[in-house]
Design an enzyme around this catalytic site. Structure first.
Site, PDB file in Angstrom:
ATOM      1  N   SER A  47      18.952  43.368  28.681  1.00 55.74           N
ATOM      2  CA  SER A  47      19.610  42.367  29.701  1.00 55.74           C
ATOM      3  C   SER A  47      20.682  42.849  30.700  1.00 55.74           C
ATOM      4  O   SER A  47      21.048  42.582  31.838  1.00 55.74           O
ATOM      5  CB  SER A  47      20.362  41.025  29.004  1.00 55.74           C
ATOM      6  OG  SER A  47      20.986  41.497  27.957  1.00 55.74           O
ATOM      7  N   ASP A 338      29.409  36.167  31.033  1.00 56.02           N
ATOM      8  CA  ASP A 338      29.097  35.112  30.103  1.00 56.02           C
ATOM      9  C   ASP A 338      29.314  35.635  28.675  1.00 56.02           C
ATOM     10  O   ASP A 338      29.961  36.701  28.435  1.00 56.02           O
ATOM     11  CB  ASP A 338      27.776  34.684  30.358  1.00 56.02           C
ATOM     12  CG  ASP A 338      26.626  35.452  29.992  1.00 56.02           C
ATOM     13  OD1 ASP A 338      26.697  36.529  29.304  1.00 56.02           O
ATOM     14  OD2 ASP A 338      25.442  35.275  30.389  1.00 56.02           O
ATOM     15  N   HIS A 341      27.603  39.160  28.490  1.00 55.80           N
ATOM     16  CA  HIS A 341      27.072  40.100  29.819  1.00 55.80           C
ATOM     17  C   HIS A 341      28.456  40.254  30.581  1.00 55.80           C
ATOM     18  O   HIS A 341      29.291  39.450  30.629  1.00 55.80           O
ATOM     19  CB  HIS A 341      26.138  39.524  30.410  1.00 55.80           C
ATOM     20  CG  HIS A 341      24.891  39.291  29.726  1.00 55.80           C
ATOM     21  ND1 HIS A 341      24.378  38.108  29.176  1.00 55.80           N
ATOM     22  CD2 HIS A 341      23.925  40.103  29.063  1.00 55.80           C
ATOM     23  CE1 HIS A 341      23.305  38.262  28.293  1.00 55.80           C
ATOM     24  NE2 HIS A 341      22.845  39.583  28.432  1.00 55.80           N
TER      25      HIS A 341
END
Length: 377
Positions: A47, A338, A341
């Site tokens: 990610s 978040d 991340h």
């Protein structure tokens, strides 16, 4: 004299007839000609690099970011990137004079002269990591093999190999292999010692690197693993620890980083022409978490988007298991976007260091990414 005039006439006629053909050959395939000006960028990983591949697979919103407020600052809409804006790989493409590199699975992506992005949120080097919900590294390699075949078809074997050898292969992989057992209550770590488990992850990564090398790849870029146990989403797993870092996860990341560093030195000695850039993601993120003001941030440990302590509950956007979430007003004041991340501002700072290095510290070695894309003559 008549013969001379006749010969000159023939030459003139042939030139006129051939000129359009010559021009046509020069103007064919404008994408491939433009791409020749820059080295391609092939992106593998998780990610930290996924630009939207998980939008197109059968998975859950835990591994997707195609909803608001993701993408709110730069793109003004959710692209599938796990951030408020761009990722490290987007900035690297920009600095390398490339367009934004699209996700491999994006519909309508039919040419790969500039490279392509295979990364998938949640992916690991191990097939077992979030199995069935992500595109693991082995599958990403299969996608890359398809691109190699496409390039050979379009350019011929020789030109394709030249293009692949000039390309840069960027990796961010391993974080999910070490977080997954803690986030899913898996018992896999009970079956292996820490060094054995790290060896499995590094072993799979080694296989992929060597496969790419065998296809012509020579220039590689790697992020080492960040201090995973200090991410907001890991801090909240042990409420009795009062928000302290989950040290076992961070220790696994440290062991991985040592093994990765040794592996790259070994490959450099074993593989002719192998060059790499190794970025110390761990130390540089930790510095910004612990001293945010020095780097232009106000908050280094609590996320911009989420809920609970440190906003460590992974609820950003209200489309996951927990629906409640809070959103900060200005993501550029935060290190974390978040629970797992980072913000675009933080990613840009890291990308700048990866690209040029730092005159004050050994943040990237032995080559910067700039050196790999634009070798000194």
């Amino acid at each position: 004299m008549a013969r001379l005039i006749s010969s000159l006439s023939c030459i003139l006629i042939l030139t006129i007839l051939l000129f359009p053909t010559i021009c046509l050959s020069k103007t064919q395939n404008p994408e491939s000609q433009a791409a020749e000006a820059s080295a391609a960028l092939f992106i593998f990983g998780d990610s930290f690099f996924d630009s939207g591949n998980n939008n197109y697979i059968n998975t859950t919103t835990l591994d997707q970011a195609n909803f608001w407020p993701y993408g709110e600052t730069y793109f003004k809409f959710p692209t599938g990137r796990f951030s408020d804006g761009r990722l490290i790989s987007d900035f690297i493409a920009q600095y390398a004079k490339l367009p934004i590199i699209p996700p491999f699975l994006q519909p309508g992506v039919h040419q790969f002269y500039y490279g392509v992005n295979f990364a998938s949120a949640g992916a690991g080097a191990l097939v077992e990591t979030f199995q069935g919900a992500v595109i693991d590294l082995k599958t990403q390699l299969k996608y890359y093999n398809k691109v190699v075949i496409w390039l050979r078809h379009k350019l011929g074997n020789f030109e394709a190999k030249m293009r692949l050898s000039r390309a840069v292969y960027l990796f961010s992989i391993g974080s999910n292999d070490y977080m997954c057992p803690f986030l899913t209550n898996s018992t896999i770590l009970d079956s292996y010692s820490e060094s054995e488990y790290v060896g499995m992850v590094i072993g799979n990564l080694t296989t992929v690197i060597k496969k790419i090398y065998s296809r012509g790849g020579r220039k590689f870029g790697f992020l080492n693993l960040p201090p995973l146990g200090c991410f907001p989403g890991l801090r909240v797993l042990k409420p009795d620890k009062n928000g302290s870092c989950l040290e076992k996860v961070s220790m696994l990341a440290k062991l991985h980083n040592r093994a990765l560093s040794k592996l790259l030195v070994k490959l450099e000695n074993q593989l002719l022409g192998f060059k790499y850039s190794y970025y110390d993601f761990n130390s540089n993120l930790k510095q910004r978490m612990n001293r945010p003001a020095k780097y232009g941030f106000k908050e280094g440990k609590t996320a911009c988007c989420g809920t609970g302590q440190f906003r460590g509950v992974f609820s950003c956007g209200g489309r996951r298991i927990v629906k409640e979430f809070q959103l900060c007003e200005n993501p550029s004041e935060y290190v974390f976007w978040d629970s797992f991340h980072l913000t675009e501002k933080l990613y840009k700072q890291l990308a700048d260091e990866m690209w040029s290095g730092s005159p004050y510290s050994d943040v990237v070695r032995p080559y910067s990414l700039k050196n790999l894309f634009f070798p000194r003559v």
